[in-house]
Design an enzyme around this catalytic site. Structure first.
Site, short mmCIF file in Angstrom:
data_model
loop_
_atom_site.label_atom_id
_atom_site.label_comp_id
_atom_site.label_asym_id
_atom_site.label_seq_id
_atom_site.Cartn_x
_atom_site.Cartn_y
_atom_site.Cartn_z
N LYS A 12 0.84 -1.20 0.00
CA LYS A 12 0.00 0.00 0.00
C LYS A 12 0.87 1.25 0.00
O LYS A 12 2.05 1.23 0.40
CB LYS A 12 -0.95 0.01 1.21
CG LYS A 12 -0.27 0.13 2.58
CD LYS A 12 -0.02 1.54 3.06
CE LYS A 12 0.67 1.56 4.42
NZ LYS A 12 1.20 2.88 4.79
N PRO A 95 9.63 -3.67 -0.21
CA PRO A 95 10.71 -3.26 0.69
C PRO A 95 10.33 -3.41 2.16
O PRO A 95 9.16 -3.21 2.53
CB PRO A 95 10.94 -1.79 0.32
CG PRO A 95 10.44 -1.67 -1.08
CD PRO A 95 9.30 -2.61 -1.19
N ILE A 96 11.31 -3.75 2.99
CA ILE A 96 11.10 -3.97 4.43
C ILE A 96 11.26 -2.65 5.18
O ILE A 96 12.14 -1.84 4.86
CB ILE A 96 12.11 -5.02 4.95
CG1 ILE A 96 11.87 -6.36 4.25
CG2 ILE A 96 12.00 -5.19 6.46
CD1 ILE A 96 12.98 -7.38 4.49
N ALA A 98 9.42 0.07 5.30
CA ALA A 98 9.42 1.07 4.24
C ALA A 98 8.18 1.94 4.21
O ALA A 98 8.06 2.82 3.36
CB ALA A 98 9.56 0.36 2.89
N GLY A 99 7.21 1.71 5.11
CA GLY A 99 5.97 2.48 5.07
C GLY A 99 5.02 2.01 4.01
O GLY A 99 4.14 2.76 3.56
N MET A 100 5.15 0.73 3.60
CA MET A 100 4.29 0.17 2.54
C MET A 100 3.49 -1.04 3.01
O MET A 100 2.93 -1.78 2.20
CB MET A 100 5.14 -0.21 1.33
CG MET A 100 5.85 0.97 0.69
SD MET A 100 6.58 0.56 -0.90
CE MET A 100 5.10 0.41 -1.93
N GLY A 103 4.92 -6.04 6.01
CA GLY A 103 4.64 -7.07 7.00
C GLY A 103 3.15 -7.30 7.16
O GLY A 103 2.69 -8.45 7.23
N SER A 104 2.39 -6.22 7.19
CA SER A 104 0.94 -6.32 7.37
C SER A 104 0.28 -7.11 6.23
O SER A 104 -0.63 -7.90 6.46
CB SER A 104 0.31 -4.93 7.45
OG SER A 104 0.74 -4.26 8.61
N THR A 105 0.75 -6.88 5.01
CA THR A 105 0.12 -7.59 3.89
C THR A 105 0.49 -9.07 3.89
O THR A 105 -0.30 -9.91 3.47
CB THR A 105 0.48 -6.91 2.54
OG1 THR A 105 -0.46 -7.36 1.55
CG2 THR A 105 1.90 -7.20 2.09
N ASP A 137 -2.78 -2.10 9.98
CA ASP A 137 -2.89 -2.05 8.51
C ASP A 137 -3.37 -3.38 7.90
O ASP A 137 -3.64 -3.43 6.71
CB ASP A 137 -1.55 -1.69 7.88
CG ASP A 137 -1.16 -0.24 8.11
OD1 ASP A 137 -2.05 0.56 8.46
OD2 ASP A 137 0.03 0.09 7.94
#
Length: 300
Positions: A12, A95-96, A98-100, A103-105, A137
């Site tokens: 995201k 990316p780890i 990274a604000g994306m 981990g949550s996904t 998230d």
């Protein structure tokens, strides 16, 4: 009976992040618009006689109890008394740190995958509710698309999908950012006067999405955490300037960073910019927006 399931777990980006205050329990009261993109991890879950084993294409991924994939497995194994084990392979492309929501996904994919593989019978609402025990998230990542997230980030309201024709350039500097550290510094910066600069206009942003008005959307975007992360990661501004130079019409940091994304109208411009950035930042990707979250991708 199926013995394995393969899943696609999308990343995201944030079109906006605003922080309204802090709850009594210390969690932040957020208001943000999140958008799925097609940059994805792929996860294969296989049934095993016993235990838990994870392998990954990325050597930076923890393969023990620290990994949210393991925590998701343990949560559902105990809740549903699963008496066998699992073996998991994670193809890590997002990316780890990274604000994306990388981990949550992955956790979201575990909810969907284990539900299917072990016939747990969980409804989507039940998965969303259970996911709140592990992170804010995850619920969004299960659903995917374009959503307004409020409260601690788990109260979701579906919004009109941004646009599937947007070309998105993702670039992450080679540093790891702790979300906890970013929020802590944010609190320190605004301890006396809680009035962050560069606040997004979420009302205008939602209007823009409803009207499919690109100018409104771009004008309304913003991330109150960006000045915080920029204060110790100077690469963010350099990346943004490069994207703007090559024609990005909306450039911003995602989440708590340090990843930067840019929206482009044409492939030639995004490709040129990508080639320039990749010389210095290996984690540079061309992708697109998506109205999907986790998908069962097929079986192996």
């Amino acid at each position: 009976m199926e013995n394995s399931v393969k899943l696609r777990a999308r990343a995201k980006i944030n079109l906006s992040i605003d922080i309204k205050g802090i709850f009594d329990d210390g969690y932040h009261d957020v208001e943000m618009v999140m958008q799925s993109v097609n940059l994805s991890d792929y996860i294969i879950i296989r049934k095993a006689e016993k235990g838990f084993k994870i392998t990954s294409s990325n050597s930076d991924v923890p393969l023990d109890k620290r990994n949210i994939i393991y925590k998701t497995w343990e949560l559902l194994r105990e809740k549903y008394a699963i008496d066998s084990g699992v073996s998991i392979f994670l193809e890590k492309n997002i990316p780890i740190a990274a604000g994306m929501a990388g981990g949550s996904t992955d956790s979201a994919a575990m909810f969907v995958g284990l539900n299917k593989l072990f016939s747990l019978g969980m409804s989507e609402e039940e998965m969303l509710e259970e996911s709140k025990k592990l992170g804010s998230d995850i619920a969004f990542c299960i659903k995917g698309g374009t959503y307004l997230a409020t409260g601690t980030g788990t109260d979701l309201k579906k919004l009109p999908f941004l646009d599937r024709n947007i070309r998105v350039l993702i670039c992450k500097p080679d540093i790891f950012v702790s979300t906890k550290r970013v929020y802590k510094k944010f609190d320190f910066m605004y301890e006396e006067n809680f009035n962050p600069l560069e606040r997004p206009d979420n009302k205008l942003l939602i209007e823009g999405l409803q009207e499919k008005n690109k100018e409104k959307i771009v004008d309304a975007m913003g991330n109150v955490l960006e000045p915080v992360t920029k204060s110790w990661c100077k690469e963010i501004e350099k990346i943004e300037k490069t994207m703007n130079k090559f024609g990005s019409y909306a450039t911003m940091m995602s989440g708590s960073g340090p990843t930067v994304f840019g929206f482009f109208n044409d492939y030639r411009s995004i490709k040129k910019c990508s080639n320039v950035l990749r010389k210095k930042y290996r984690q540079t990707y061309i992708t697109s927006t998506s109205d999907k979250g986790v998908e069962i991708y097929g079986n192996k």
